[in-house]
Structures are given as structure tokens and as C-alpha cells.
Design a protein around this motif. Structure first.
Motif, mmCIF file in Angstrom:
data_model
loop_
_atom_site.group_PDB
_atom_site.id
_atom_site.type_symbol
_atom_site.label_atom_id
_atom_site.label_comp_id
_atom_site.label_asym_id
_atom_site.label_seq_id
_atom_site.Cartn_x
_atom_site.Cartn_y
_atom_site.Cartn_z
ATOM 1 N N ALA A 1 0.832 -1.213 0.000
ATOM 2 C CA ALA A 1 0.000 0.000 0.000
ATOM 3 C C ALA A 1 0.865 1.262 0.000
ATOM 4 C CB ALA A 1 -0.922 -0.005 1.218
ATOM 5 N N LEU A 2 2.093 1.129 0.486
ATOM 6 C CA LEU A 2 3.003 2.284 0.517
ATOM 7 C C LEU A 2 3.355 2.753 -0.888
ATOM 8 C CD1 LEU A 2 5.375 0.965 3.341
ATOM 9 C CD2 LEU A 2 3.696 2.822 3.548
ATOM 10 N N PHE A 3 3.195 1.869 -1.869
ATOM 11 C CA PHE A 3 3.532 2.212 -3.259
ATOM 12 C C PHE A 3 2.326 2.696 -4.061
ATOM 13 C CE2 PHE A 3 6.684 -1.536 -2.763
ATOM 14 C CZ PHE A 3 7.621 -0.709 -2.146
ATOM 15 N N VAL A 4 1.119 2.463 -3.530
ATOM 16 C CA VAL A 4 -0.090 2.756 -4.310
ATOM 17 C C VAL A 4 -0.507 4.219 -4.158
ATOM 18 C CG1 VAL A 4 -2.540 2.188 -4.630
ATOM 19 C CG2 VAL A 4 -0.899 0.362 -4.152
ATOM 20 N N GLU A 5 -0.393 4.962 -5.263
ATOM 21 C CA GLU A 5 -0.744 6.386 -5.246
ATOM 22 C C GLU A 5 -2.255 6.556 -5.299
ATOM 23 O OE1 GLU A 5 2.103 8.781 -7.572
ATOM 24 O OE2 GLU A 5 0.294 9.717 -8.406
ATOM 25 N N SER A 6 -2.896 5.807 -6.190
ATOM 26 C CA SER A 6 -4.365 5.904 -6.298
ATOM 27 C C SER A 6 -4.927 4.656 -6.958
ATOM 28 C CB SER A 6 -4.743 7.127 -7.141
ATOM 29 O OG SER A 6 -4.224 6.992 -8.439
ATOM 30 N N ILE A 7 -6.220 4.424 -6.692
ATOM 31 C CA ILE A 7 -6.882 3.354 -7.436
ATOM 32 C C ILE A 7 -8.210 3.873 -7.973
ATOM 33 C CG2 ILE A 7 -5.892 1.661 -5.786
ATOM 34 C CD1 ILE A 7 -8.788 0.691 -5.296
ATOM 35 N N ASN A 8 -8.605 3.313 -9.101
ATOM 36 C CA ASN A 8 -9.877 3.683 -9.690
ATOM 37 C C ASN A 8 -10.623 2.386 -9.975
ATOM 38 O OD1 ASN A 8 -11.981 4.835 -11.024
ATOM 39 N ND2 ASN A 8 -10.742 5.897 -12.568
ATOM 40 N N GLY A 9 -11.633 2.111 -9.162
ATOM 41 C CA GLY A 9 -12.378 0.871 -9.340
ATOM 42 C C GLY A 9 -12.495 0.112 -8.034
ATOM 43 N N CYS A 10 -12.869 -1.164 -8.155
ATOM 44 C CA CYS A 10 -13.159 -2.005 -6.991
ATOM 45 C C CYS A 10 -11.870 -2.390 -6.242
ATOM 46 C CB CYS A 10 -13.897 -3.246 -7.480
ATOM 47 S SG CYS A 10 -14.218 -4.484 -6.216
ATOM 48 N N TYR A 11 -11.822 -2.069 -4.933
ATOM 49 C CA TYR A 11 -10.644 -2.396 -4.116
ATOM 50 C C TYR A 11 -10.523 -3.905 -3.913
ATOM 51 C CZ TYR A 11 -7.691 -2.850 0.029
ATOM 52 O OH TYR A 11 -6.709 -3.230 0.907
ATOM 53 N N ALA A 12 -11.650 -4.553 -3.572
ATOM 54 C CA ALA A 12 -11.622 -6.006 -3.312
ATOM 55 C C ALA A 12 -11.119 -6.769 -4.540
ATOM 56 C CB ALA A 12 -13.015 -6.490 -2.916
ATOM 57 N N ASN A 13 -11.370 -6.202 -5.713
ATOM 58 C CA ASN A 13 -10.894 -6.814 -6.952
ATOM 59 C C ASN A 13 -9.376 -6.920 -6.971
ATOM 60 O OD1 ASN A 13 -11.290 -7.742 -9.716
ATOM 61 N ND2 ASN A 13 -10.393 -5.796 -10.332
ATOM 62 N N VAL A 14 -8.698 -5.884 -6.455
ATOM 63 C CA VAL A 14 -7.227 -5.881 -6.431
ATOM 64 C C VAL A 14 -6.718 -6.946 -5.462
ATOM 65 C CG1 VAL A 14 -5.149 -4.458 -6.114
ATOM 66 C CG2 VAL A 14 -7.261 -3.404 -6.953
ATOM 67 N N VAL A 15 -7.427 -7.102 -4.357
ATOM 68 C CA VAL A 15 -7.018 -8.079 -3.337
ATOM 69 C C VAL A 15 -7.313 -9.521 -3.808
ATOM 70 C CG1 VAL A 15 -7.168 -8.668 -0.879
ATOM 71 C CG2 VAL A 15 -7.489 -6.314 -1.581
ATOM 72 N N GLY A 16 -8.161 -9.665 -4.814
ATOM 73 C CA GLY A 16 -8.333 -10.995 -5.404
ATOM 74 C C GLY A 16 -9.752 -11.496 -5.591
ATOM 75 N N LEU A 17 -10.750 -10.760 -5.062
ATOM 76 C CA LEU A 17 -12.131 -11.223 -5.233
ATOM 77 C C LEU A 17 -13.081 -10.020 -5.289
ATOM 78 C CD1 LEU A 17 -13.574 -14.004 -5.409
ATOM 79 C CD2 LEU A 17 -14.077 -13.781 -2.986
ATOM 80 N N PRO A 18 -13.567 -9.671 -6.485
ATOM 81 C CA PRO A 18 -14.466 -8.526 -6.619
ATOM 82 C C PRO A 18 -15.840 -8.864 -6.016
ATOM 83 C CG PRO A 18 -14.208 -9.638 -8.735
ATOM 84 C CD PRO A 18 -13.333 -10.368 -7.767
ATOM 85 N N LEU A 19 -16.081 -8.388 -4.811
ATOM 86 C CA LEU A 19 -17.261 -8.825 -4.049
ATOM 87 C C LEU A 19 -18.575 -8.387 -4.691
ATOM 88 C CD1 LEU A 19 -15.822 -8.223 -0.482
ATOM 89 C CD2 LEU A 19 -16.350 -10.443 -1.516
ATOM 90 N N ASN A 20 -18.583 -7.182 -5.260
ATOM 91 C CA ASN A 20 -19.819 -6.708 -5.891
ATOM 92 C C ASN A 20 -20.176 -7.586 -7.094
ATOM 93 O OD1 ASN A 20 -20.843 -4.586 -8.243
ATOM 94 N ND2 ASN A 20 -21.872 -4.369 -6.269
#
Ligand SMILES: Cc1cn([C@H]2C[C@H](O)[C@@H](COP(=O)(O)OP(=O)(O)OP(=O)(O)O)O2)c(=O)[nH]c1=O
Length: 189
Positions: free
Chosen positions: A156-175
Motif C-alpha cells: 500500500a506504501l507504493f499505491v498512489e491511487s486506485i480507480n475501481g473495486c478495491y476487493a478486486n485488487v485483493v483478489g475477489l471482486p465482491l460486488n
């Protein structure tokens, strides 16, 4: 009916637990091959389906199986999990200062039908020094993560911004998962 998560990923288990889903875990024997010549989103869907179908073949016909596959895409190049420290270093060096896509393919398999889809999240990584990359590599965190970083960890220290589903990045898009499960007749709420 039992909901089965076809995954060895502790992150996927955590996300599904977060939304109160009652499920069991069964890991598939599928070997991923990110070198297949198909567009990245199709690759993610294909591998999610393979994992879910492999597990479905071992369970009861009335069960519901969830499979997922997460890849990182930078300028059309697919990054899966790094094979070693050098590979992780290479991935982190090329992701630095740029925006990439995290794509998770997801499949829900029942005896009747296979529902599948994918979700794309744009992630901008800020500038990272070589020293920071070396320090991050020593944490061991990059090794089992697509693109060699974990947004839910020190990455997370490297992530400047995200656009879209956070859970998707972690591995499972819950929505998206909820949408597919509803089609399969399973409600989480
Ligand atoms: C980009 C990113 C990926 N990841 C993880 C999610 C996935 O577990 C992994 C990508 O590998 P996958 O091959 O999608 O999944 P896996 O091998 O861990 O588990 P399985 O195939 O059994 O379901 O990277 C994070 O945890 N955080 C992140 O920020």
C-alpha cells in the motif's frame, strides 16, 4: 447446497468471510499458464473457470463453486505471481511510476450453468526507489501476489491511487461476485 471457494488464496477466504458467506474451501489442481495467447481479461476468465470446474468435478451436483484468477496488466503485458525474487524485482521496477490494470476473472459454477465475468481496477503506483524495492523484497510479501505487490499489505506504501473495486485488487471482486451468485440463486443478504 454448499458454497465452495476453489482457491488456496487466504485473501479470497478473508474477503468472502467479510461478507458473512458460509462456505468451505477446496483447492483446485489447475496449473496457471499466463503465457496463453488470449486477451488478458479472457485469460483471467479462462483460468477462473478452469479452477471452478476442476473443483466442481469433485463435489455434489447441487453445490455452487466459485473460482477466481487475478492478473496484473502493464501496457498489455500480463504479470502473474513472480517466480522468484529477481522476477518480483523486475515487476516492481516496471510498475513504478505508472498506471496498470488489475483484472480478476470470476466464475460461479452450478450443475445448470457457468456464470463468469471479469472486473478491471486501475492502479497507479508512485515512484519507488531501488532501496525501497530491495526492502520490500526482504519482507517476502511480493512472492505469492500477482504483480509482486499486495495493496492490503506494505505494498500500500507504493499505491498512489486506485480507480475501481478495491476487493478486486485483493483478489475477489465482491460486488461482481454477489451479482453472479444472485444469478445462480444464492443471496448473501
Ligand atoms: C495485486 C494483488 C494481488 N494479490 C493476490 C490475489 C491472489 O491471491 C494472487 C494472484 O494469484 P491467483 O493465481 O489469482 O490466485 P492464487 O494462486 O493466490 O490462489 P488460487 O489460484 O488458489 O485461487 O495475488 C493480493 O493479495 N494483493 C494485491 O494487491
Amino acid at each position: 447446497m454448499t458454497i465452495i471457494l476453489a482457491s488456496a488464496s487466504p485473501r479470497r477466504r478473508d474477503l468472502l468471510t467479510q461478507v458473512g458467506c458460509d462456505f468451505v474451501v477446496m483447492t483446485s489442481g489447475v496449473v496457471e499458464d499466463n503465457a496463453q495467447v488470449v486477451p488478458p481479461h479472457e485469460l483471467a476468465i479462462l483460468q477462473a473457470k478452469e479452477k471452478a470446474l476442476d473443483v466442481f468435478s469433485k463435489v455434489q451436483a447441487h453445490d455452487v463453486v466459485i473460482g477466481a484468477d487475478t492478473i496484473v496488466v502493464l501496457d498489455g503485458q500480463v504479470y502473474g505471481k513472480p517466480v522468484d525474487k529477481n522476477d518480483a524485482r523486475r515487476m516492481l521496477t516496471s510498475l513504478a511510476g505508472k498506471e496498470h490494470q488489475v483484472i480478476t476473472g470470476i466464475a460461479v459454477v452450478t450443475a445448470k450453468e457457468i456464470w463468469n465475468d471479469f472486473v478491471v481496477t486501475n492502479v497507479k503506483i508512485g515512484d519507488i526507489t531501488d532501496e525501497e524495492i530491495e526492502a520490500y523484497l526482504t519482507t517476502g510479501e511480493p512472492m505469492d501476489k500477482a504483480g509482486a505487490y499486495a495493496i492490503q499489505g506494505k505494498g500500500a506504501l507504493f499505491v498512489e491511487s486506485i480507480n475501481g473495486c478495491y476487493a478486486n485488487v485483493v483478489g475477489l471482486p465482491l460486488n461482481k461476485l454477489s451479482e453472479l451468485l444472485k444469478k445462480a440463486g444464492v443471496k448473501l443478504l
